[in-house]
Design an enzyme around this catalytic site. Structure first.
Site, PDB file in Angstrom:
ATOM      1  N   PRO A  19     -28.377  47.556   1.204  1.00  0.00           N
ATOM      2  CA  PRO A  19     -29.613  46.788   1.268  1.00  0.00           C
ATOM      3  C   PRO A  19     -30.745  47.640   1.845  1.00  0.00           C
ATOM      4  O   PRO A  19     -30.542  48.342   2.826  1.00  0.00           O
ATOM      5  CB  PRO A  19     -29.297  45.628   2.215  1.00  0.00           C
ATOM      6  N   GLU A  20     -31.882  47.615   1.205  1.00  0.00           N
ATOM      7  CA  GLU A  20     -33.034  48.342   1.710  1.00  0.00           C
ATOM      8  C   GLU A  20     -34.056  47.348   2.265  1.00  0.00           C
ATOM      9  O   GLU A  20     -33.849  46.145   2.228  1.00  0.00           O
ATOM     10  CB  GLU A  20     -33.639  49.205   0.596  1.00  0.00           C
TER      11      GLU A  20
END
Ligand SMILES: [Zn+2]
Length: 288
Positions: A19-20
């Site tokens: 996840p960014e």
């Protein structure tokens, strides 16, 4: 947002990508308004996560969740006494729903509240839920202090960005990934921003001219803003589809497209390794 339906932010697991920042921000937007003002009823811990909770679960019970903020890839839940920091690690995802199904084997943290259950699903267990006494506590400083400027915040200033980049001799993409100049620009969005700015990922940050840094500064903010907007719009459909997240619904120009023609000039996209990470770029559009 319809509070009675579950919000599921887990598309990145399917893609096996970390996840960014945009995914964390979209996650925040997905439950922040629903949980604000709710009181904690119970806490359930599964297997150990990256860091311990740092308090007895009972200490959280009865406290109110006032707001949910984000710093880098941390979510900060402001409680009556302290801040609960949540991190999704490599493979984590959060759901918030009114029903409390029995936890699955990868569900390692449940926060039962009067508004619903916030659940951390994390197969690889690099995520964490940690209580810190406050933002000025040593515990919080240890986790948050090294983080660079927020790319979507007002502090992401062009002059400061140029000054900071000129002090870095590492390749520009690795400087972006390190998170010290600007926080939360991960592998995908760094590649996309560099494409948008026409900059080869391997050039040393210190060698970039001011006009090119200005283009990069704009591109970083633009790519992340568009991803959040896209994720946010997909989020509204979550309640119906349950499972398709807004994760990287932006059409990638270079990321994951090795060998395919550049969408601008048709030159095959090239892939190299930089510091253990895959980098994608167009050898024609992105100049050294
Ligand atoms: Zn090209």
């Amino acid at each position: 947002m319809k509070a009675h339906r579950p919000i599921i932010i887990r598309g990145h697991q399917r893609l096996r990508i970390m996840p960014e920042l945009p995914e964390v921000e979209v996650t925040r937007l997905g439950f922040a308004s629903s949980i604000a003002g709710a009181r904690i009823l119970a806490v359930r811990l599964g297997k150990p996560l990256r860091w311990p909770l740092a308090c007895e679960p009972a200490e959280l019970v009865g406290q109110r969740v006032h707001s949910v903020r984000r710093r880098g890839k941390y979510l900060l839940l402001d409680l009556d006494h302290g801040i609960l920091l949540l991190h999704l690690g490599m493979s984590g995802s959060l759901t918030f729903s009114q029903s409390s199904d029995a936890p699955g084997k990868h569900d390692h943290f449940d926060l039962h509240t009067t508004a619903g259950v916030l659940r951390l699903h994390d197969p690889r267990r690099f995520g964490a839920a940690v209580l810190v006494p406050g933002q000025d506590s040593p515990q919080a400083h240890k986790l948050l202090d090294h983080l660079g400027v927020e790319p979507l915040g007002e502090g992401f200033d062009l002059a400061a960005f140029c000054t900071a980049m000129r002090q870095r001799s590492a390749p520009v993409k690795q400087v972006l990934l390190a998170g010290e100049v600007v926080v939360g620009v991960g592998n995908i969005y760094a590649s996309e921003a560099l494409f948008q700015a026409g900059i080869r990922p391997t050039i040393r940050a210190a060698r970039l001219s001011r006009p090119r840094l200005a283009r990069l500064h704009h591109a970083v903010r633009d790519v992340l803003t568009r991803a959040v907007a896209k994720g946010g719009s997909t989020l509204r459909d979550f309640s119906n589809t349950q499972g398709e997240s807004g994760y990287f619904q932006l059409e990638a120009m270079v990321y994951g497209r090795a060998g395919q023609p550049c969408k601008v000039c048709a030159t095959p996209i090239r892939s190299i390794r930089q510091g253990q990470r895959a980098t994608f770029f167009c050898p024609r559009c992105q100049t050294p």
